[in-house]
Design a protein around this motif. Sequence first.
Motif, short mmCIF file in Angstrom:
data_model
loop_
_atom_site.label_atom_id
_atom_site.label_comp_id
_atom_site.label_asym_id
_atom_site.label_seq_id
_atom_site.Cartn_x
_atom_site.Cartn_y
_atom_site.Cartn_z
N ILE A 100 0.86 -1.09 0.00
CA ILE A 100 0.01 -0.12 -0.29
C ILE A 100 0.78 1.28 -0.09
O ILE A 100 1.86 1.42 1.02
CB ILE A 100 -0.81 -0.02 1.21
N PRO A 101 0.91 2.01 -1.12
CA PRO A 101 1.77 3.21 -1.21
C PRO A 101 1.46 4.25 -0.02
O PRO A 101 0.45 4.21 0.42
CB PRO A 101 1.53 3.64 -2.67
N VAL A 102 2.66 4.80 0.44
CA VAL A 102 2.42 5.88 1.37
C VAL A 102 2.81 7.19 0.84
O VAL A 102 3.60 7.25 -0.09
CB VAL A 102 2.92 5.52 2.99
N ASN A 103 2.23 8.38 1.56
CA ASN A 103 2.84 9.58 1.16
C ASN A 103 3.95 10.02 2.00
O ASN A 103 4.40 9.36 2.80
CB ASN A 103 1.64 10.60 1.23
N ALA A 104 4.48 11.21 1.72
CA ALA A 104 5.83 11.79 2.46
C ALA A 104 5.57 11.82 4.07
O ALA A 104 6.50 11.30 4.55
CB ALA A 104 6.29 13.11 2.01
N ALA A 105 4.44 11.80 4.43
CA ALA A 105 4.18 11.95 6.04
C ALA A 105 4.23 10.31 6.21
O ALA A 105 3.93 10.26 7.64
CB ALA A 105 2.93 12.51 6.33
N GLY A 106 3.95 9.35 5.49
CA GLY A 106 3.94 8.05 6.00
C GLY A 106 2.58 7.53 6.07
O GLY A 106 2.17 6.37 6.35
N SER A 107 1.57 8.23 5.54
CA SER A 107 0.21 7.89 5.93
C SER A 107 -0.25 7.16 4.31
O SER A 107 0.23 7.58 3.35
CB SER A 107 -0.72 8.78 6.13
N PRO A 108 -0.96 6.03 4.47
CA PRO A 108 -1.32 5.22 3.09
C PRO A 108 -2.10 5.98 2.09
O PRO A 108 -2.88 6.82 2.77
CB PRO A 108 -1.96 4.17 3.51
N VAL A 109 -1.75 6.02 0.88
CA VAL A 109 -2.58 6.53 -0.16
C VAL A 109 -3.63 5.41 -0.74
O VAL A 109 -3.10 4.60 -1.31
CB VAL A 109 -1.64 6.96 -1.26
N GLY A 110 -4.80 5.54 -0.36
CA GLY A 110 -5.75 4.59 -0.83
C GLY A 110 -5.72 3.28 -0.12
O GLY A 110 -4.99 3.07 0.60
N ASP A 111 -6.50 2.15 -0.52
CA ASP A 111 -6.47 0.88 0.24
C ASP A 111 -6.28 -0.04 -0.67
O ASP A 111 -6.41 -1.28 -0.62
CB ASP A 111 -7.77 0.95 1.08
#
Length: 1543
Positions: free
Chosen positions: A744-755
């Motif tokens: 599951i890709p994450v953004n720069a802040a480390g939170s997941p992008v989509g599921d």
Amino acid sequence: MAEPPGSAVPLPVGLPREVREQLAELELELSEGVDTALQKEPRNQTSAPSAAPAPSSSKYHRARSGGARDERYRSDIHTEAVQAALAKHKEQKMALPMPTKRRSTFVQSPSDACTPPDTSSASEDEGSLRRQAALSAALHQSLQNAESWINRSIQGSSTSSSASSTLSHGEGKGTSGSLADVFANTRIENFSVPPDVTATTSTPASSARPAAIDLPPSGIVKGMHKGANRSSLMDTADGVPVSSRVSTKIQQLLNTLKRPKRPPLKEFFVDDFEEIVEVPQPDPNQPKPEGRQMTPVKGEPLGVVCNWPPALEAALQRWGTTQSKCPCLTALDVTGKPVYTLTYGKLWSRSLKLAYTLLNKLGTRNEPVLKPGDRVALVYPNNDPVMFMVAFYGCLLAEVIPVPIEDAGGQQIGFLLGSCGIALALTTEVCLKGLPKTQNGEIVQFKGWPRLKWVVTDSKYLSKSPKDWQPNISMAGTEAAYIEYKTSKEGSVMGVTVSRVAMLSHCQALSQACNYSEGETVVNVLDFKKDAGLWHGMLTNVMNKLHVISVPYSVMKTCPLSWVQRVHAHKAKVALVKCRDLNWAMMAHRDQRDVSLSSLRMLIVTDGANPWSVSSCDAFLSLFQSHGLKPEAICPCATSPEAMTVAIRRPGVPGAPLPGRAILSMNGLSYSVIRVNTEDKNSALTVQDVGHVMPGGMMCIVKPDGPPQLCKTDEIGEICVSSRTGGMMYYGLVGVTKNTFEVIPVNAAGSPVGDVPFVRSGLLGFVGPGSLVFVVVKIDGLLGVSGRRHNADDIVATGLAVESIKTVYRGRIAVFSVTVFYDERIVVVAEQRPDASEEDSFQWMSRVLQAIDSIHQVGVYCLALVPANTLPKTPLGGIHISQTKQHFLEGSLHPCNILMCPHTCVTNLPKPRQKQPGVGPASVMVGNLVAGKRIAQASGRDLGQIEENDLVRKHQYLTEVLQWRAQATPDHMLFLLLNAKGAPVCTATCLQLHKRAERIASILCDKGHLNAGDNVVLLYPPGIELIVAFYGCLYAGCIPVTVRPPHAQNLTATLPTVRMIVDVSKAACILTTQTLMRLLRSREAAAAVDVKTWPTVIDTDDLPRKRLPQIYKPPTPEMLAYLDFSVSTTGMLTGVKMSHASVSALCRAIKLQCELYSSRQIAICLDPYCGLGFALWCLCSVYSGHQSILIPPMELESNLFLWLSTVSQYKIRDTFCSYSVMELCTKGLGNQVDVLKARGIYLSCVRTCVVVAEERPRVSLTHSFSKLFKDIGLSSRAVSTTFGSRVNVAICLQGTSGPDPTMVYVDLKSLRHDRVRLVERGAPQSLLLSESGKILPGVKVVIVNPETKGPLGDSHLGEIWVNSPHTASGYYTIYDNETLQADHFNTRLSFGDAAHTLWARTGYLGFVRRTELTAASGERHDALYVVGALDETLELRGLRYHPIDIETSVSRTHRSIAECAVFTWTNLLVVVVELCGCEQEALDLVPLVTNVVLEEHYLIVGVVVVVDPGVIPINSRGEKQRMHLRDSFLADQLDPIYVAYNM
């Protein structure tokens, strides 16, 4: 199974001769895709005049260079870049020293040169014959700078005169001047001939090492001042000035090393006490990504077609029952002619039969062998697609999971089969016959494979299914359909599981992307068992009722144009190829004028991700456009086993503009940043797109390392795909699966992008303008060096662009990285042509290094050339990279040429140590007191407290003791000499010894006319005659000097040492045997020394029975008793003076320590010429009255059991030996313990077994000796060592009482800083040290800083100083040099010793440590640990190294290293290894030696010399004589097998 790649196939006769030659060459070039087009122009220029008309080739050139595109797109751009880079290098003159090679390692006789490259080059015995010729040739060959040999190769002149002239005339002044500077700054004792003394036996042929040798340089005695006689240009050995070949090369090496390294110096890091080496900090100027975060890219929606089947098996059922006559698959024979066409009807019926057989006919009804969901291996050759297809669909219909694999036998494949739980393998009858069988006809159990049941799937063995039997075809779900294997970078094999729904969706997506329509014809050149070959040629074709023509690899080898001919003949719409197939077709196209490719709407290039695919596609198009090939038909695609098809270029519209290219900066790419290359076109990479995302798929780019963070738009990252079409897991590997298939890709802040979970594809790239996908590198080909990433394929392309025609096979180049010293290091391996000359190869290698350095800004650690056809191949002929890497690391690659460049690559070494301005001795002392540390000193028992017996009071001199014994106990046996059979050959009682000594004394007075105080040389083999002569001299008042007799078979080497000792000791007479007397005056001796000037020689074989009027009694005990001459390991000949008082004190200390008295027996197996060995052999028995059983060590060569059987037979409690004896027994008897038992040899009686030595205890040898002979009763506590030096021959000796020797582990890194840090067992970089026995009674030692002469604290490393009544009284020298004498024998501590004790300096480094054990005195026991001789240590990078530590590391690296020695020369570390294997292995050792010294000692090896066994000189005590080796190396006398100069 698959046809072996090397097998010869007749070439079609119709081709022109030139083409046939080129095809024959292609045999070797079989690689997974190499751009031969890169090299077109040079090849055309060099090839023979063509039989084909010339215009076609000139047209070809025009066609390629024409066109309005930016010239950087031209396919030969890389070649130009490389040539430009090399030209730039050429301006900086650079002289690389060429390695020296014994010719037998590489010569190929003319007959060899004609044999196909599979055969090995020169045979072993030829090699030895060539050695003579090689030597003379090698001596003439001199080195030139790069400029001159590049020019020479261009002019084509091969005269060596021009070569040597560059050194002799051109640079005459410069070279000798710089050499002189180098020599002036090196510390060297320089003298002319290094003679030596060799043991008295000729070595049996079986033992490889010549007899032990003591080798001093002539004319040197310890008293000589170090600086005296230093000439600016040293002469060695036979008067060859050192500026000979070797030194010139070393000088060249030094010159090349002066060039600046790549990273700036500030990136070195400080060496702290607890340092661990780190990779240099990143460059502040490196490019950084600046774009916004990317958003996932969607492909077009997957269209819904009403008649798409619910499962792939349903499609097969439909076509098989309704269109049974339609062709499905055509197979070709070896010549490329269609041999069989499988129709859809046949495919359906045969698959049905197989499915029924698998489910119902194997095993019994109650216990079937296969159940749905079981895994089955498919083992089919690459030229039989029909049988494979039937087996694959048979498995699908039976609901078992097929696992297609390559040829049987690979161990890693076995791991895959085991992890998949496979018990059944399907194969063809032909294939089964070809498998290796055991004697009873069963198929061999391959290494690492599970036990398999083999099932043959040929039709005749299958049962027809009953009418009412139907396979179960359900709707496609997530259950597994098949497993595709993939090999990881490390060589392990994993299985990617593909579900039935993914298989179906992937076929749908491919059908839509490629716009397949029913009945189209497809030509497939790919491997049909996996990847795109399987997806298009076995699965999607059934979905769309296509007709596939399968062109196997074996056909491509004989007829590279066959696939083009098939497209032409069948008017095929689609062809599936790799770049390799494009190149082959271009090579062979001349004889086919009439082929037309106008029917092709898609030419799918499946390795579009390779750096050379652009130029392959361009060149193919420019050549075949005239044959109807449409530019828009070329469709590169990118695939991976996990994500399946990642992206594919859709067929274009005629006339529409072609997609653009990306021209990227290589430097930016190495930092994973996309920068359009503007400035330097040499380091640009042109990449083509691989089209758009697949229909129904979604793509994102994430960082390859760490959490899957989305990349910025101008950043290179790993391509991840989300769709229903990818693999679902690695079979049986849950952990790795999660990380790859459920991202599951994450953004720069480390939170997941989509599921939505994505699958990592293993490809690095970016999404460019217009959502076009660009692939830059496969993760498997990624080399991460010092924080930058390089693509192995790019480096291969650069290597190929260096004109390699004469040197290596294109397409047989492997690039990989190995981890050495905390970073990845790049290794390039290529196959060398059999006819390439040394010069060509070396020139090519140095140019490749320069090109890679210039274009990629990265250094190559190692470049190796191996003989043709020796790199491990993949089943389809490419190079097996992971196996090649494994061979390299194991030392089994057998290169024929190698160039290591550690000096340029390794930039993360710790900073060299700067010595701190001296802290005064007083401050050290105060520091120790403050820290609560005691001063490091220790002593043996106090002699004053020990009971004096009458004997000692009454007799001050050993002669008096002997006379007293002759009267008191005349028949008491003192000495017993054994021969090789273990029988006593000579004995001496007290009276016999006294009587015979008197006779010797009288003969000295009568014949020799000697006066008291004259020196007499005793030249005897080890035995009782030597003892008799010794006491005879004392009786006559003469000073005996014992000398090892010359070796009859090796007079030239051993007699000069005898002569030297005779001269230096100013001997008035020589006592010897008749045999040796004849030898001294023989013709052979005259060739080695001047025999006319010997002093009086007296033979003592027949003594007159004459009484001595009176026995001499010295006026004072301080008078000289004897001289002890010995050669140190650094080649220094030193004679020390032993007074009568010292002799008595020495004997007394040994008697007390070992509890020796008349009723005892000891066995001695040592050389009796100097040091403690002499004292034990000649002096102690007379003093203590015990019986000595004497075993000459050389007798062990004819009877290894002699020493141990004597000890057992006489029930000896105390025995003394040397390391050489212990090693002989360990190596020779280690595996014969049962024989020892059978002979009744038991060692349970032994209380002490003492090794007499003047070095650090060899713990590994004593341990293995104890372990090996434990089974015959040897106590593990029995073995111990002594320690003595020139100034005091016996400082430590274990003795009978007192605690056992202690062991400590010390940190090697601290030792180099002259510190002692104790560590736990098993700590990395630890060294095991053993205490050297107990300090003798009356001996005191203190540990001193050798520079400040101040005392050191407990557990500090310093020089061992000794004070004892038996210290020698000084050096006996020609020039009585008082300063040296005072320094070594009578020296005082500079601070902190109120008593002003006089100390003698041993010249050894060591430390004292207080233990928890209790000494005999009741105090805590102080242990003395010897680390090594001070003058043997190497000062490198400001640190102090002990050669033995480096040698131990080197000896462990390869089984073929018999012995190893190291020394330094002009700050370069030289490692000499003896090779006990075959000469092919010589070059394998170079990288292994370099790696281990770098890893374990943080040093870069400058020169690696590989020599024959027995070349490293070893003296009688078993010590290596490294300085002697150095002199021989510099004088070019080693006859090395190979000398590698590391860059």
